[in-house]
Enzyme design. Structure first.
Site, PDB file in Angstrom:
ATOM      1  CG  ASP A  21      33.973  54.975  38.593  1.00  0.00           C
ATOM      2  OD1 ASP A  21      32.944  55.674  38.610  1.00  0.00           O
ATOM      3  OD2 ASP A  21      33.983  53.802  38.972  1.00  0.00           O
ATOM      4  CD  GLU A  58      37.362  45.592  36.798  1.00  0.00           C
ATOM      5  OE1 GLU A  58      36.952  44.892  37.747  1.00  0.00           O
ATOM      6  OE2 GLU A  58      36.653  45.899  35.836  1.00  0.00           O
ATOM      7  CG  HIS A  86      34.588  46.513  40.340  1.00  0.00           C
ATOM      8  ND1 HIS A  86      34.031  45.855  39.263  1.00  0.00           N
ATOM      9  CD2 HIS A  86      33.749  47.536  40.603  1.00  0.00           C
ATOM     10  CE1 HIS A  86      32.918  46.466  38.913  1.00  0.00           C
ATOM     11  NE2 HIS A  86      32.721  47.487  39.708  1.00  0.00           N
ATOM     12  CG  ASN A 110      34.988  42.122  39.756  1.00  0.00           C
ATOM     13  OD1 ASN A 110      34.603  43.091  40.414  1.00  0.00           O
ATOM     14  ND2 ASN A 110      35.634  42.255  38.618  1.00  0.00           N
TER      15      ASN A 110
HETATM   16  N1  GLP Z   1      32.100  51.835  38.145  1.00  0.00           N
HETATM   17  C1  GLP Z   1      30.978  51.402  38.879  1.00  0.00           C
HETATM   18  C2  GLP Z   1      31.299  51.388  40.325  1.00  0.00           C
HETATM   19  O1  GLP Z   1      31.674  52.674  40.775  1.00  0.00           O
HETATM   20  C3  GLP Z   1      30.062  50.875  41.028  1.00  0.00           C
HETATM   21  O2  GLP Z   1      30.155  51.111  42.400  1.00  0.00           O
HETATM   22  C4  GLP Z   1      29.946  49.404  40.775  1.00  0.00           C
HETATM   23  C5  GLP Z   1      28.671  48.760  41.305  1.00  0.00           C
HETATM   24  O3  GLP Z   1      27.561  49.151  40.535  1.00  0.00           O
HETATM   25  P1  GLP Z   1      26.078  48.810  40.918  1.00  0.00           P
HETATM   26  O4  GLP Z   1      25.787  49.583  42.151  1.00  0.00           O
HETATM   27  O5  GLP Z   1      25.231  49.245  39.773  1.00  0.00           O
HETATM   28  O6  GLP Z   1      25.996  47.354  41.156  1.00  0.00           O
HETATM   29  O7  GLP Z   1      30.185  49.077  39.430  1.00  0.00           O
HETATM   30  C6  GLP Z   1      30.367  50.059  38.442  1.00  0.00           C
HETATM   31  O8  GLP Z   1      31.080  49.428  37.457  1.00  0.00           O
END
Ligand code: GLP
Length: 247
Positions: free
Chosen positions: A72, A148, A143, A141
């Protein structure tokens, strides 16, 4: 393997700390590369996969045959912004692994036709032969990438709006909430499911509820990561805190 168990088609590997978790993740990446002439690896940003990337960078393996695809990207940041995922991936993967920058593909948030950027990105993935191993994180959440709650389980790569919860979770990378983008380009859940193997990494107590819902709750758009249950080849790599609500 100590700390791992086989649960339907989801293999769970539990590790006590970031370093051993990074090693286990790196082993899986290297297994995927072995014997493939042109491997394709999907990469997530965020704090969860960082120990894996550090472990890969500490080795002496040759990544010159690999093509990489980001999960992303934010929309609305200036080109070269330090928190754009293109820059994060350059710092965390391209430079430490000594890659040719052209082998790292990221959805283009500067495209004039953003509504077509997703389809173009999917064409690039298809032209590379599809993704062999997709590395994923999970949002608190539930995602997956930037899909989302409410995202269709068969969604494709597209322009999306970020929820307030995700913007607040990612505020730690910016000066203020106002600086966190409101939009993104994200691989869809249907796109992610097409990868031949998935590796979800979850670290920390704040991911425990989301991980338990994703793996043991109903498969529903309300918990996008629950689509993992629909894929036949998933490894979940969690630290003890993130796995604390799983049997
Ligand atoms: N867009 C990214 C995701 O691709 C990621 O996997 C997730 C968890 O992030 P983190 O590993 O920093 O908790 O949230 C972000 O918003």
């Amino acid at each position: 393997m100590a700390g791992s168990l086989q649960r339907s088609s989801i293999r769970m590997i539990r590790r006590a700390d970031a370093a051993t978790l990074g090693q286990a993740g790196a082993d899986l990446v290297l297994e995927t590369l072995a014997g493939r002439p042109a491997p394709v690896i999907g990469v997530a940003t965020g704090s969860s996969p960082s120990p894996l990337y550090k472990e890969l960078a500490g080795g002496t393996d040759d990544f010159s045959s690999v093509t990489w695809f980001a999960l992303d990207e934010y929309v609305g940041l200036a080109r070269g912004h330090a928190q754009s995922y293109a820059e994060v991936l350059r710092r965390e993967i391209v430079e430490p692994l000594g890659l040719d920058p052209a082998t790292m593909h990221v959805p283009d948030p500067h495209s004039e036709k953003l509504d077509e950027a997703g389809a173009r990105y999917e064409q690039r993935i298809a032209a590379a032969g599809g993704i062999d191993l997709q590395i994923l994180g999970i949002g608190r959440n539930g995602h997956l990438a930037f899909n989302e709650p409410g995202a269709a389980l068969d969604s494709r790569t597209r322009l999306e709006t970020l929820t307030e919860d995700t913007r607040r979770a990612n505020q730690r990378f910016f000066d203020s909430l106002e600086d966190v983008p409101t939009h993104c380009l994200t691989q869809g859940l249907g796109t992610i499911l097409e990868a031949r193997q998935l590796l979800l990494i979850a670290r920390g107590r704040e991911k425990a509820e989301a991980l338990a819902r994703a793996l043991t709750g109903p498969v529903t758009p309300e918990c996008p990561a629950s689509v993992l249950q629909l894929h036949g080849n998933v490894t979940v790599l969690a630290d003890d805190a993130a796995a604390s609500l799983l049997a």
